[in-house]
Motif scaffolding. Sequence first.
Motif, PDB file in Angstrom:
ATOM      1  N   SER A 398       0.859  -1.179   0.000  1.00 15.27           N
ATOM      2  CA  SER A 398       0.000   0.000   0.000  1.00 15.27           C
ATOM      3  C   SER A 398       0.897   1.231   0.000  1.00 15.27           C
ATOM      4  O   SER A 398       1.790   1.356   0.850  1.00 15.27           O
ATOM      5  CB  SER A 398      -0.901   0.013   1.236  1.00 15.27           C
ATOM      6  OG  SER A 398      -1.608   1.238   1.317  1.00 15.27           O
ATOM      7  N   THR A 399       0.691   2.093  -0.960  1.00 16.74           N
ATOM      8  CA  THR A 399       1.478   3.330  -1.046  1.00 16.74           C
ATOM      9  C   THR A 399       0.585   4.506  -0.674  1.00 16.74           C
ATOM     10  O   THR A 399      -0.486   4.688  -1.255  1.00 16.74           O
ATOM     11  CB  THR A 399       2.045   3.531  -2.463  1.00 16.74           C
ATOM     12  OG1 THR A 399       2.816   2.379  -2.811  1.00 16.74           O
ATOM     13  CG2 THR A 399       2.922   4.765  -2.543  1.00 16.74           C
ATOM     14  N   THR A 400       1.037   5.277   0.295  1.00 20.85           N
ATOM     15  CA  THR A 400       0.272   6.443   0.751  1.00 20.85           C
ATOM     16  C   THR A 400       1.020   7.710   0.356  1.00 20.85           C
ATOM     17  O   THR A 400       2.213   7.847   0.662  1.00 20.85           O
ATOM     18  CB  THR A 400       0.083   6.415   2.281  1.00 20.85           C
ATOM     19  OG1 THR A 400      -0.555   5.192   2.638  1.00 20.85           O
ATOM     20  CG2 THR A 400      -0.764   7.591   2.751  1.00 20.85           C
ATOM     21  N   THR A 401       0.337   8.618  -0.322  1.00 15.46           N
ATOM     22  CA  THR A 401       0.910   9.914  -0.678  1.00 15.46           C
ATOM     23  C   THR A 401       0.124  11.006   0.039  1.00 15.46           C
ATOM     24  O   THR A 401      -1.094  11.121  -0.150  1.00 15.46           O
ATOM     25  CB  THR A 401       0.863  10.141  -2.202  1.00 15.46           C
ATOM     26  OG1 THR A 401       1.548   9.060  -2.845  1.00 15.46           O
ATOM     27  CG2 THR A 401       1.515  11.452  -2.585  1.00 15.46           C
ATOM     28  N   VAL A 402       0.824  11.756   0.868  1.00 15.49           N
ATOM     29  CA  VAL A 402       0.180  12.851   1.620  1.00 15.49           C
ATOM     30  C   VAL A 402       0.683  14.163   1.042  1.00 15.49           C
ATOM     31  O   VAL A 402       1.889  14.388   0.924  1.00 15.49           O
ATOM     32  CB  VAL A 402       0.529  12.765   3.123  1.00 15.49           C
ATOM     33  CG1 VAL A 402      -0.114  13.926   3.886  1.00 15.49           C
ATOM     34  CG2 VAL A 402       0.087  11.439   3.704  1.00 15.49           C
ATOM     35  N   THR A 403      -0.243  15.014   0.625  1.00 17.11           N
ATOM     36  CA  THR A 403       0.125  16.346   0.129  1.00 17.11           C
ATOM     37  C   THR A 403      -0.326  17.383   1.132  1.00 17.11           C
ATOM     38  O   THR A 403      -1.344  17.219   1.821  1.00 17.11           O
ATOM     39  CB  THR A 403      -0.498  16.630  -1.254  1.00 17.11           C
ATOM     40  OG1 THR A 403      -1.904  16.385  -1.191  1.00 17.11           O
ATOM     41  CG2 THR A 403       0.097  15.737  -2.324  1.00 17.11           C
ATOM     42  N   GLY A 404       0.435  18.434   1.221  1.00 12.91           N
ATOM     43  CA  GLY A 404       0.106  19.511   2.144  1.00 12.91           C
ATOM     44  C   GLY A 404       0.550  20.834   1.561  1.00 12.91           C
ATOM     45  O   GLY A 404       1.186  20.887   0.514  1.00 12.91           O
ATOM     46  N   ALA A 405       0.204  21.916   2.241  1.00 10.19           N
ATOM     47  CA  ALA A 405       0.560  23.243   1.742  1.00 10.19           C
ATOM     48  C   ALA A 405       0.800  24.185   2.905  1.00 10.19           C
ATOM     49  O   ALA A 405       0.231  24.035   3.989  1.00 10.19           O
ATOM     50  CB  ALA A 405      -0.534  23.779   0.830  1.00 10.19           C
ATOM     51  N   SER A 406       1.671  25.159   2.652  1.00  9.97           N
ATOM     52  CA  SER A 406       1.907  26.247   3.599  1.00  9.97           C
ATOM     53  C   SER A 406       2.110  27.504   2.773  1.00  9.97           C
ATOM     54  O   SER A 406       3.022  27.543   1.922  1.00  9.97           O
ATOM     55  CB  SER A 406       3.128  25.964   4.464  1.00  9.97           C
ATOM     56  OG  SER A 406       3.364  27.020   5.371  1.00  9.97           O
ATOM     57  N   ALA A 407       1.222  28.480   2.989  1.00 11.03           N
ATOM     58  CA  ALA A 407       1.288  29.744   2.229  1.00 11.03           C
ATOM     59  C   ALA A 407       1.357  29.476   0.733  1.00 11.03           C
ATOM     60  O   ALA A 407       2.202  30.013   0.013  1.00 11.03           O
ATOM     61  CB  ALA A 407       2.484  30.572   2.686  1.00 11.03           C
TER      62      ALA A 407
END
Length: 586
Positions: A398-407
């Motif tokens: 199982s491959t998990t990709t987490v994306t996030g952002a700051s400004a």
Amino acid sequence: MRLCIAEKPSVALEIARVLGANTRRDGYYEGNNYVVSWTYGHLCTLKDPGDYTPAWKRWDMRCLPMIPPRFGIKLIEEEHCMRQFRVLEALIAKADEVINCGDAGQEGELIQRWVMQKARCQCPVKRLWISSLTEEAIREGFHRLRDASAYQRLYEAGLARAIGDWLLGMNVTRLYSLRFGGPGRVLSIGRVQTPTLALIVRRQREIEAFRPEPYWELKTVYRDVTFTASRGRFAKKEEGEALLRAIEGQPFTVTDIAKKKGREAPPKLFDLTSLQVECNRRFSLSAEETLRLIQTLYEKKVTTYPRVDTTYLSEDLHPKVSGILKGMTDYAALTAPLTAAPIAKNKRVFDNKKVTDHHAIIPTGTAAPAGLSADERRVYDLVARRFIAAFYPDCEVSTTTVTGASAEVDFKATGRQILKPGWRTVFEREGSKKEEKAEEEEAEAVLPAFQKGESGPHQPSLVEKQTTPPKPYTEATLLRAMETAGRFVDDEALREAMKENGIGRPSTRANIIKTLLKRDYIRRERKHLVATPTGVSLIDTIHEELLKSPELTGQWERKLRGIEQGSYEASAFLTELKEMVARIVR
């Protein structure tokens, strides 16, 4: 009387035991209406230039190109070779039938045919073709002997290879030695040797010309997980610093979580090249050492014929797999789950279209190997585990990709989790190197449970890195480069398709590397192979690109394979080479 000729004394002994030829004579065994004798590898070779005409004994530019109207063979002038040939010559004269029991491959066919030609064999000739030296395999082989004519194409391919190497090696070595070598200096040039050296020199030039360039990556740590900016590398530090300032003090928000399940199929069975690559990578064994070890294991009847270039099994082996697995008693804990149910006939393992003369290297499964050296045991263990793993289920991940952002700066982190190890179970106890273990742990890092929309503080940073030069060849990477005519190919299926255009044959590549080392064209620096000043100078001296082109040599290999398969004529191959030699001399 039926005369069997094996390629070496140890193989002759195994065949004699099975046939009941138990009386030892000088140079052969006899009994049960059979005589079993042997060669010592090559007893005959192509004639030297001076054997055709006295003028060719001298190295003289005016005698080039040397192209005999008809090539001939001669005995190798060593006492043990000449003595054994006299034994064979006398036995062949009395035989009602000869059974060629030579190594079941192109070179083995050539060795035996030359001996029979030199001994003026007139009686019918049959061919024994086996992939292991177990009693069962030898008995089966003798039940399905074929007429020698069925292997005529194989012989023609081997002969074309030998003549092609003679034409190019003899003429071009003399040409370049006389033109550029200076008094007493021989510049050795070969059809496979020189393109292989050119690969190493080219890589060395790339490394020497490389100038490291700095680049910067924007990263941030949120909940002990390192996220990397989706923008990738920054060529200018100022760009990265501007974004770093923009996000400092700003919260980090998880914007998306994507999970994807996947399956990893077991690794393919070993051919000779992939086994040499793996042994070099894991144990630092040279290609030559690995070939010697796997040949010994074959002669000890614990693995099948080693000089192969396929990673598949023929479909007629499917019913035997369960028996082979049951015979591997040292691995009973791993084989028990497989033998409890019928073995699936998987196309990834069984494919007649991908098997020509021989199938992949596998254990024979006839007995638990005993009396093996430490290195033999390690090589056997690789072959055994690879064979067992081939019949295990896929590894589910199982491959998990987490994306996030700051400004408004996007970041990404990826984690991988093994859900069901499947075939990986077979390799769990192997004890890989520390660095390999660290890489596996990093690749299989499991991310904590994130929630979409969650937010919090983070620690951003701008990391300075430098571009890295290409790596020097090791024996493992050079073997792969020879297999694909110098192209870097990581994909297994594509690499399989490119084998037809590889430089040399699996059985000869180790010897090519050994020859380059012996002639001081390359040297070992720890695990790396590096061109010496002599090797670099030779490649610089050769102006004819055809002589150092891996691509062209790869095309020749494909044509030689075509001769073997009946899709190309040996005469056309040799005509092409003669024209090329004449053109180069001009």
